[in-house]
Design an enzyme around this catalytic site. Structure first.
Site, PDB file in Angstrom:
ATOM      1  N   CYS A 158      -1.789   2.959   7.032  1.00 40.95           N
ATOM      2  CA  CYS A 158      -0.336   2.852   6.811  1.00 40.95           C
ATOM      3  C   CYS A 158       0.238   4.026   6.008  1.00 40.95           C
ATOM      4  O   CYS A 158       1.377   4.442   6.221  1.00 40.95           O
ATOM      5  CB  CYS A 158      -0.023   1.539   6.098  1.00 40.95           C
ATOM      6  SG  CYS A 158      -1.114   1.195   4.709  1.00 40.95           S
ATOM      7  N   HIS A 251       6.276   2.155   2.422  1.00 44.22           N
ATOM      8  CA  HIS A 251       5.555   3.238   1.764  1.00 44.22           C
ATOM      9  C   HIS A 251       6.429   4.498   1.811  1.00 44.22           C
ATOM     10  O   HIS A 251       6.865   4.927   2.886  1.00 44.22           O
ATOM     11  CB  HIS A 251       4.241   3.545   2.486  1.00 44.22           C
ATOM     12  CG  HIS A 251       3.170   2.506   2.309  1.00 44.22           C
ATOM     13  ND1 HIS A 251       3.298   1.400   1.509  1.00 44.22           N
ATOM     14  CD2 HIS A 251       1.922   2.426   2.850  1.00 44.22           C
ATOM     15  CE1 HIS A 251       2.180   0.684   1.551  1.00 44.22           C
ATOM     16  NE2 HIS A 251       1.328   1.279   2.361  1.00 44.22           N
TER      17      HIS A 251
HETATM   18  N1  LIG Z   1      -1.577  -5.177   4.530  1.00 36.43           N
HETATM   19  C1  LIG Z   1      -1.405  -3.981   5.097  1.00 36.43           C
HETATM   20  O1  LIG Z   1      -0.302  -3.377   5.067  1.00 36.43           O
HETATM   21  C2  LIG Z   1      -2.530  -3.312   5.841  1.00 36.43           C
HETATM   22  C3  LIG Z   1      -2.271  -2.097   6.463  1.00 36.43           C
HETATM   23  C4  LIG Z   1      -3.285  -1.471   7.192  1.00 36.43           C
HETATM   24  C5  LIG Z   1      -4.530  -2.062   7.258  1.00 36.43           C
HETATM   25  N2  LIG Z   1      -4.779  -3.247   6.638  1.00 36.43           N
HETATM   26  C6  LIG Z   1      -6.125  -3.833   6.840  1.00 36.43           C
HETATM   27  O2  LIG Z   1      -6.013  -5.002   7.659  1.00 36.43           O
HETATM   28  C7  LIG Z   1      -6.995  -5.964   7.306  1.00 36.43           C
HETATM   29  C8  LIG Z   1      -6.306  -7.266   6.930  1.00 36.43           C
HETATM   30  O3  LIG Z   1      -5.442  -7.016   5.839  1.00 36.43           O
HETATM   31  P1  LIG Z   1      -4.503  -8.146   5.229  1.00 36.43           P
HETATM   32  O4  LIG Z   1      -3.653  -7.448   4.254  1.00 36.43           O
HETATM   33  O5  LIG Z   1      -3.881  -8.936   6.322  1.00 36.43           O
HETATM   34  O6  LIG Z   1      -5.620  -9.068   4.488  1.00 36.43           O
HETATM   35  P2  LIG Z   1      -5.502 -10.609   4.032  1.00 36.43           P
HETATM   36  O7  LIG Z   1      -4.084 -11.013   3.868  1.00 36.43           O
HETATM   37  O8  LIG Z   1      -6.438 -10.757   2.902  1.00 36.43           O
HETATM   38  O9  LIG Z   1      -6.086 -11.432   5.324  1.00 36.43           O
HETATM   39  C9  LIG Z   1      -7.418 -11.404   5.639  1.00 36.43           C
HETATM   40  C10 LIG Z   1      -7.724 -12.205   6.923  1.00 36.43           C
HETATM   41  O10 LIG Z   1      -9.130 -12.090   7.173  1.00 36.43           O
HETATM   42  C11 LIG Z   1      -9.734 -13.386   7.189  1.00 36.43           C
HETATM   43  N3  LIG Z   1     -11.057 -13.328   6.570  1.00 36.43           N
HETATM   44  C12 LIG Z   1     -11.344 -13.125   5.251  1.00 36.43           C
HETATM   45  N4  LIG Z   1     -12.683 -13.173   5.071  1.00 36.43           N
HETATM   46  C13 LIG Z   1     -13.238 -13.401   6.278  1.00 36.43           C
HETATM   47  C14 LIG Z   1     -14.581 -13.574   6.740  1.00 36.43           C
HETATM   48  N5  LIG Z   1     -15.616 -13.494   5.913  1.00 36.43           N
HETATM   49  N6  LIG Z   1     -14.785 -13.797   8.063  1.00 36.43           N
HETATM   50  C15 LIG Z   1     -13.749 -13.856   8.919  1.00 36.43           C
HETATM   51  N7  LIG Z   1     -12.446 -13.707   8.549  1.00 36.43           N
HETATM   52  C16 LIG Z   1     -12.200 -13.485   7.244  1.00 36.43           C
HETATM   53  C17 LIG Z   1      -8.790 -14.281   6.394  1.00 36.43           C
HETATM   54  O11 LIG Z   1      -8.987 -15.644   6.797  1.00 36.43           O
HETATM   55  P3  LIG Z   1      -8.828 -16.887   5.757  1.00 36.43           P
HETATM   56  O12 LIG Z   1      -7.354 -17.118   5.594  1.00 36.43           O
HETATM   57  O13 LIG Z   1      -9.504 -18.007   6.465  1.00 36.43           O
HETATM   58  O14 LIG Z   1      -9.503 -16.485   4.485  1.00 36.43           O
HETATM   59  C18 LIG Z   1      -7.444 -13.712   6.794  1.00 36.43           C
HETATM   60  O15 LIG Z   1      -7.060 -14.220   8.055  1.00 36.43           O
HETATM   61  C19 LIG Z   1      -7.802  -5.349   6.163  1.00 36.43           C
HETATM   62  O16 LIG Z   1      -8.944  -4.728   6.698  1.00 36.43           O
HETATM   63  C20 LIG Z   1      -6.829  -4.303   5.590  1.00 36.43           C
HETATM   64  O17 LIG Z   1      -7.523  -3.269   4.952  1.00 36.43           O
HETATM   65  C21 LIG Z   1      -3.798  -3.899   5.943  1.00 36.43           C
END
Ligand SMILES: NC(=O)c1ccc[n+]([C@@H]2O[C@H](COP(=O)([O-])OP(=O)(O)OC[C@H]3O[C@@H](n4cnc5c(N)ncnc54)[C@H](OP(=O)(O)O)[C@@H]3O)[C@@H](O)[C@H]2O)c1
Length: 361
Positions: A158, A251
């Site tokens: 991002c 950002h």
């Molecule tokens: N937020 C951003 O702007 C952004 C931008 C670019 C990239 N990312 C990347 O995108 C990914 C998700 O980010 P996020 O911000 O959405 O994270 P988040 O809000 O913490 O969501 C994580 C997701 O992954 C699941 N999860 C967690 N542990 C797991 C496991 N052991 N096995 C299977 N599923 C699991 C969670 O399920 P439960 O609800 O069941 O725990 C939830 O659905 C990350 O890799 C992050 O680095 C995020």
């Protein structure tokens, strides 16, 4: 009327997963039929799991509320219900690499928001306006995986979306040295102020792993497909500082640039506002009509006024002026969970469908 493609969201309960679900409500080509998350959420109704942690401004879409959550690790089971998946899971890099390949091997294309495969040589990392030709490496990847329709495609981090599009628009002037400081929103860490109250009135000068991504990923976007691999470009040196600021979404980047062929300010603005790519030509459903807007007021872009430009899919640039050490400096802004995450991945999937890489199973 042709049927919509059936989509699964891996990580559907998280911040980015919720954004996918919001963006895909009423999508003309794609329909969310399957939601998957960690074993903690398995077997529960989607609404029951996310109602206390729904982070979007719009309500949970009706069509998704009653879906029963699958376990992301039940690859065959999830894959059997969908034509392709979006991936936004929070697992270790190695786990994500393995699980995304496992999905691809079930002949299910994976369009991923995660960083795990961004440097896998035959995995395209694409901003559709910048390097759509990188999708050509999918054929080599399929050979490696032994698949006919399954593959992985990713979108970049991002943080780079606030300055890399502008640098791309200016490529003919040969930008060779860039210094950028990014001011990054808390939603980039999957958080709101409710679950990260320490960020109120605060700045944290560290985001793990972010500076390397911000310096290296633009070079991969500008790279070439050679011998079935992406070879990164070496035309530009980029150094960054990435700082977490008390902003929910958006950002901002403050950047300085040196050019080998120094242009005028008017030339730079002309290149920004006329920059377009395949998404605009093909009129893809999520494509911004104008990818980059230039704002001439000294106090723009502002997060509050400009983050939702083109529904969060456009980039806003302002404060372009000559600099006494570098040639020019400017400020850029993009929406980190729309263009920088789920929206950027949806646009990739639309282009992959338009090019025939994603089809009904
Ligand atoms: N937020 C951003 O702007 C952004 C931008 C670019 C990239 N990312 C990347 O995108 C990914 C998700 O980010 P996020 O911000 O959405 O994270 P988040 O809000 O913490 O969501 C994580 C997701 O992954 C699941 N999860 C967690 N542990 C797991 C496991 N052991 N096995 C299977 N599923 C699991 C969670 O399920 P439960 O609800 O069941 O725990 C939830 O659905 C990350 O890799 C992050 O680095 C995020």
């Amino acid at each position: 009327m042709s049927q919509k493609l059936k989509v699964g969201i891996l990580g559907a309960t998280g911040m980015v997963g919720q954004r996918f679900i919001s963006l895909l409500e009423n999508h003309p080509w794609f329909e969310v039929v399957t939601v998957a998350a960690s074993p903690r959420s398995e077997g529960k109704r989607y609404e029951d799991v996310v109602k206390d942690r729904w982070k979007m401004d719009t309500p949970i879409p009706e069509g998704v509320k009653d879906l029963i959550i699958y376990n992301v690790n039940d690859v065959e089971k999830v894959a059997s219900t969908v034509d392709f998946v979006f991936s936004a899971v929070d697992m270790t890099k190695d786990e994500i690499k393995a699980i995304e390949e496992a999905y691809a091997k079930t002949e299910t294309p994976v369009v991923s928001n995660n960083s795990a495969h961004r440097w896998t040589k035959d995995v395209p990392m694409v901003v559709p306006e910048i390097n759509p030709e990188h999708f050509d490496v999918i054929e080599s990847q399929k050979k490696r995986l032994g698949t006919t329709r399954g593959f992985i495609a990713v979108k970049p981090n991002c943080s780079i979306q606030s300055y890399a599009p502008a640098l791309t628009a200016w490529m003919e002037f040969e930008p060779y040295e860039v210094v950028a400081t990014t001011y990054q929103a808390i939603s980039g860490a999957g958080k709101t102020f409710k679950d990260w109250p320490e960020m109120n009135g605060n700045i944290i000068p560290y985001i793990g792993g972010e500076e390397e991504k911000s310096e290296q990923e633009p070079l991969r976007l500008w790279g070439k497909v050679e011998d079935g691999e992406i070879k990164k470009a070496d035309c530009t040196v980029i150094t960054t500082q990435c700082i977490r600021v008390p902003i929910l979404n958006g950002h901002t980047a403050a950047a300085f640039v040196k050019f080998r062929k120094k242009p005028t300010k008017e030339q730079l603005i002309e290149k920004l506002v006329n920059f377009k790519g395949l998404p605009q030509e093909l009129e893809l459903p999520s494509a911004p009509k104008q990818f980059i807007q230039y704002l001439s007021d000294d106090n723009r872009p502002q997060v509050q006024l400009d983050v939702n430009y083109e529904n969060g899919m456009g980039v806003s640039i302002g404060r372009l002026r000559e600099d006494s050490v570098y040639d020019y400096k400017f400020v850029g802004l993009s929406h980190n969970t729309v263009r920088g995450a789920a929206g950027g991945a949806v646009l990739c999937a639309e282009l992959l469908k338009a090019k025939g890489f994603i089809q009904p199973k």
